[in-house]
Design a protein around this motif. Structure first.
Motif, PDB file in Angstrom:
ATOM      1  N   TYR A 126       0.860  10.085 -15.993  1.00  0.00           N
ATOM      2  CA  TYR A 126       1.280   9.310 -17.164  1.00  0.00           C
ATOM      3  C   TYR A 126       0.068   8.711 -17.876  1.00  0.00           C
ATOM      4  CZ  TYR A 126       5.860   9.446 -14.825  1.00  0.00           C
ATOM      5  OH  TYR A 126       7.020   9.840 -14.200  1.00  0.00           O
ATOM      6  N   LEU A 127      -0.912   8.268 -17.087  1.00  0.00           N
ATOM      7  CA  LEU A 127      -2.108   7.665 -17.671  1.00  0.00           C
ATOM      8  C   LEU A 127      -2.896   8.689 -18.471  1.00  0.00           C
ATOM      9  CD1 LEU A 127      -3.962   5.232 -17.990  1.00  0.00           C
ATOM     10  CD2 LEU A 127      -5.066   5.869 -15.834  1.00  0.00           C
ATOM     11  N   LEU A 128      -3.006   9.903 -17.944  1.00  0.00           N
ATOM     12  CA  LEU A 128      -3.712  10.968 -18.664  1.00  0.00           C
ATOM     13  C   LEU A 128      -3.014  11.276 -19.988  1.00  0.00           C
ATOM     14  CD1 LEU A 128      -4.600  13.395 -15.724  1.00  0.00           C
ATOM     15  CD2 LEU A 128      -6.159  11.895 -16.985  1.00  0.00           C
ATOM     16  N   LEU A 129      -1.686  11.285 -19.968  1.00  0.00           N
ATOM     17  CA  LEU A 129      -0.936  11.500 -21.208  1.00  0.00           C
ATOM     18  C   LEU A 129      -1.143  10.327 -22.167  1.00  0.00           C
ATOM     19  CD1 LEU A 129       2.402  12.944 -19.772  1.00  0.00           C
ATOM     20  CD2 LEU A 129       0.723  14.164 -21.168  1.00  0.00           C
ATOM     21  N   GLY A 130      -1.243   9.117 -21.608  1.00  0.00           N
ATOM     22  CA  GLY A 130      -1.509   7.948 -22.441  1.00  0.00           C
ATOM     23  C   GLY A 130      -2.879   8.019 -23.084  1.00  0.00           C
ATOM     24  N   ILE A 131      -3.870   8.462 -22.326  1.00  0.00           N
ATOM     25  CA  ILE A 131      -5.227   8.621 -22.868  1.00  0.00           C
ATOM     26  C   ILE A 131      -5.249   9.717 -23.935  1.00  0.00           C
ATOM     27  CG2 ILE A 131      -7.585   9.343 -22.290  1.00  0.00           C
ATOM     28  CD1 ILE A 131      -7.163   7.965 -19.561  1.00  0.00           C
ATOM     29  N   PHE A 132      -4.470  10.778 -23.701  1.00  0.00           N
ATOM     30  CA  PHE A 132      -4.349  11.830 -24.710  1.00  0.00           C
ATOM     31  C   PHE A 132      -3.746  11.264 -25.995  1.00  0.00           C
ATOM     32  CE2 PHE A 132      -1.476  15.080 -26.598  1.00  0.00           C
ATOM     33  CZ  PHE A 132      -2.447  15.933 -27.104  1.00  0.00           C
ATOM     34  N   SER A 133      -2.773  10.376 -25.850  1.00  0.00           N
ATOM     35  CA  SER A 133      -2.158   9.769 -27.034  1.00  0.00           C
ATOM     36  C   SER A 133      -3.164   8.909 -27.796  1.00  0.00           C
ATOM     37  CB  SER A 133      -0.937   8.931 -26.630  1.00  0.00           C
ATOM     38  OG  SER A 133      -1.323   7.749 -25.960  1.00  0.00           O
ATOM     39  N   LEU A 134      -4.091   8.287 -27.075  1.00  0.00           N
ATOM     40  CA  LEU A 134      -5.140   7.501 -27.738  1.00  0.00           C
ATOM     41  C   LEU A 134      -6.017   8.405 -28.596  1.00  0.00           C
ATOM     42  CD1 LEU A 134      -6.248   5.115 -24.835  1.00  0.00           C
ATOM     43  CD2 LEU A 134      -4.937   4.487 -26.872  1.00  0.00           C
ATOM     44  N   TRP A 135      -6.280   9.595 -28.090  1.00  0.00           N
ATOM     45  CA  TRP A 135      -7.071  10.565 -28.859  1.00  0.00           C
ATOM     46  C   TRP A 135      -6.322  10.967 -30.134  1.00  0.00           C
ATOM     47  CZ3 TRP A 135      -6.077  15.941 -29.698  1.00  0.00           C
ATOM     48  CH2 TRP A 135      -7.105  16.607 -30.374  1.00  0.00           C
ATOM     49  N   LEU A 136      -5.001  11.144 -30.016  1.00  0.00           N
ATOM     50  CA  LEU A 136      -4.200  11.478 -31.191  1.00  0.00           C
ATOM     51  C   LEU A 136      -4.236  10.353 -32.220  1.00  0.00           C
ATOM     52  CD1 LEU A 136      -1.005  13.098 -29.586  1.00  0.00           C
ATOM     53  CD2 LEU A 136      -2.965  14.269 -30.614  1.00  0.00           C
ATOM     54  N   LEU A 186       0.825  -1.210   0.000  1.00  0.00           N
ATOM     55  CA  LEU A 186       0.000   0.000   0.000  1.00  0.00           C
ATOM     56  C   LEU A 186       0.858   1.258   0.000  1.00  0.00           C
ATOM     57  CD1 LEU A 186      -2.800  -1.047   2.518  1.00  0.00           C
ATOM     58  CD2 LEU A 186      -2.991  -0.826   0.036  1.00  0.00           C
ATOM     59  N   LYS A 187       1.987   1.205   0.708  1.00  0.00           N
ATOM     60  CA  LYS A 187       2.899   2.352   0.750  1.00  0.00           C
ATOM     61  C   LYS A 187       3.431   2.674  -0.638  1.00  0.00           C
ATOM     62  CE  LYS A 187       7.092   1.795   1.381  1.00  0.00           C
ATOM     63  NZ  LYS A 187       8.316   1.657   0.523  1.00  0.00           N
ATOM     64  N   ASP A 188       3.878   1.655  -1.354  1.00  0.00           N
ATOM     65  CA  ASP A 188       4.431   1.866  -2.697  1.00  0.00           C
ATOM     66  C   ASP A 188       3.371   2.371  -3.672  1.00  0.00           C
ATOM     67  OD1 ASP A 188       6.999   1.183  -2.013  1.00  0.00           O
ATOM     68  OD2 ASP A 188       6.821  -0.910  -2.639  1.00  0.00           O
ATOM     69  N   ILE A 189       2.159   1.844  -3.543  1.00  0.00           N
ATOM     70  CA  ILE A 189       1.080   2.269  -4.436  1.00  0.00           C
ATOM     71  C   ILE A 189       0.707   3.722  -4.184  1.00  0.00           C
ATOM     72  CG2 ILE A 189      -1.348   1.943  -5.028  1.00  0.00           C
ATOM     73  CD1 ILE A 189      -0.959  -1.050  -4.580  1.00  0.00           C
ATOM     74  N   LYS A 190       0.531   4.081  -2.916  1.00  0.00           N
ATOM     75  CA  LYS A 190       0.120   5.443  -2.567  1.00  0.00           C
ATOM     76  C   LYS A 190       1.176   6.472  -2.961  1.00  0.00           C
ATOM     77  CE  LYS A 190      -2.947   4.220   1.269  1.00  0.00           C
ATOM     78  NZ  LYS A 190      -3.153   4.283   2.745  1.00  0.00           N
ATOM     79  N   LEU A 191       2.450   6.149  -2.760  1.00  0.00           N
ATOM     80  CA  LEU A 191       3.522   7.091  -3.058  1.00  0.00           C
ATOM     81  C   LEU A 191       3.657   7.380  -4.552  1.00  0.00           C
ATOM     82  CD1 LEU A 191       6.417   5.979  -0.645  1.00  0.00           C
ATOM     83  CD2 LEU A 191       5.023   8.058  -0.510  1.00  0.00           C
ATOM     84  N   ASN A 192       3.220   6.427  -5.380  1.00  0.00           N
ATOM     85  CA  ASN A 192       3.408   6.578  -6.829  1.00  0.00           C
ATOM     86  C   ASN A 192       2.116   6.841  -7.588  1.00  0.00           C
ATOM     87  OD1 ASN A 192       6.402   5.790  -7.409  1.00  0.00           O
ATOM     88  ND2 ASN A 192       5.696   4.272  -5.935  1.00  0.00           N
ATOM     89  N   LEU A 193       1.015   6.954  -6.875  1.00  0.00           N
ATOM     90  CA  LEU A 193      -0.280   7.087  -7.541  1.00  0.00           C
ATOM     91  C   LEU A 193      -0.389   8.368  -8.367  1.00  0.00           C
ATOM     92  CD1 LEU A 193      -2.724   5.301  -7.749  1.00  0.00           C
ATOM     93  CD2 LEU A 193      -3.778   6.556  -5.862  1.00  0.00           C
ATOM     94  N   SER A 194       0.048   9.496  -7.815  1.00  0.00           N
ATOM     95  CA  SER A 194      -0.098  10.785  -8.514  1.00  0.00           C
ATOM     96  C   SER A 194       0.660  10.832  -9.834  1.00  0.00           C
ATOM     97  CB  SER A 194       0.349  11.928  -7.596  1.00  0.00           C
ATOM     98  OG  SER A 194      -0.509  12.033  -6.485  1.00  0.00           O
ATOM     99  N   PRO A 195       1.973  10.505  -9.864  1.00  0.00           N
ATOM    100  CA  PRO A 195       2.681  10.535 -11.156  1.00  0.00           C
ATOM    101  C   PRO A 195       2.141   9.515 -12.149  1.00  0.00           C
ATOM    102  CG  PRO A 195       4.077   9.628  -9.430  1.00  0.00           C
ATOM    103  CD  PRO A 195       2.904  10.226  -8.748  1.00  0.00           C
ATOM    104  N   ILE A 196       1.714   8.340 -11.660  1.00  0.00           N
ATOM    105  CA  ILE A 196       1.184   7.325 -12.563  1.00  0.00           C
ATOM    106  C   ILE A 196      -0.112   7.804 -13.202  1.00  0.00           C
ATOM    107  CG2 ILE A 196       0.190   5.014 -12.695  1.00  0.00           C
ATOM    108  CD1 ILE A 196       3.221   5.028 -12.561  1.00  0.00           C
ATOM    109  N   ILE A 197      -0.949   8.497 -12.439  1.00  0.00           N
ATOM    110  CA  ILE A 197      -2.182   9.062 -12.996  1.00  0.00           C
ATOM    111  C   ILE A 197      -1.855  10.086 -14.076  1.00  0.00           C
ATOM    112  CG2 ILE A 197      -4.158  10.553 -12.465  1.00  0.00           C
ATOM    113  CD1 ILE A 197      -4.406   9.121  -9.800  1.00  0.00           C
TER     114      ILE A 197
END
Length: 223
Positions: free
Chosen positions: A23-33, A10-21
């Motif tokens: 990256y995910l938003l950028l990935g979703i943007f790439s899907l739109w492209l 849980l510690k590792d997940i919580k600490l990295n959740l914000s940057p991963i989100i």
């Protein structure tokens, strides 16, 4: 699973959740492209998507494994009532929980683009799936190396080699007639070549994880 193992996950997940989100938003943007009919925009989307998958994996492994070693967090963690196998299990569970979720969301998005956009041939689905699985293999290899070696230098070397290897793999894969001949068609053909690629990649993930647990179980102390 022990309480300490769950806490580490849980510690590792919580600490990295914000940057991963992010990256995910950028990935979703790439899907739109990728929905664009303009070749330049489409190619930009493909580059961004591949980059986000690679970067998200590297980010997770770096922050949860190699950085802990450099920041002297690993000695503290190993001073707790936890074995190397439990530590390894915590790291693998945390990394796969985050990366596999990220990977699956973008894979589903890619399939939506391929089958939902008329300008993208359905035949690209097989090539895309094999390529995405290859990045999953790369992630698993890098995580295994980081855990077993406990060395940032070795991990960086393997990271560089795998990133270069991905480009070579793409050219190699597209050179197979059984794959290439259907990429620009509306046919999704599961021939023996495609099935073999998928089976080998999935097997590699399992073997790498098994070897990691086996090696870690034999450790008596950290390097």
């Amino acid at each position: 699973m022990s309480r300490i193992t769950k806490t580490l996950i849980l510690k590792d997940i919580k600490l990295n959740l914000s940057p991963i989100i992010l990256y995910l938003l950028l990935g979703i943007f790439s899907l739109w492209l990728l929905t664009s009919s303009q070749l330049g925009v489409f190619n930009t989307g493909a580059v961004i998507l591949i980059s986000m998958v690679i970067i998200s994996g590297i980010h997770m492994i770096t922050t949860t494994v190699t950085t802990e070693r450099n920041d002297q967090v690993l000695p503290f963690v190993m001073s707790l009532p936890i074995s190397f196998v439990q530590y390894t299990h915590a790291k693998i569970c945390a990394n796969f929980a985050v990366f596999l979720s990220f990977w699956l969301i973008l894979l589903v998005g890619l399939m939506w683009v391929i089958f939902g956009q008329p300008q993208v041939p359905d035949g690209m689905a097989i090539f895309t799936l094999i390529l995405m699985l290859e990045m999953l293999v790369m992630f698993t290899l890098l995580l295994s190396v980081a855990l077993v070696s406990e060395s940032q230098n070795i991990t960086v070397v393997v990271m560089s080699i795998t990133n270069i290897g991905l480009s070579l793999f793409m050219f190699w894969l597209s050179g197979f007639e059984a794959i290439n001949s259907f990429m620009q068609t509306e046919q999704v053909v599961w021939n023996s070549t495609a099935i073999t690629f998928v089976a080998v990649e999935l097997l590699l993930v399992v073997v790498l994880l098994a070897l990691t647990y086996l090696i870690q179980a034999r450790k008596k102390d950290f390097i």
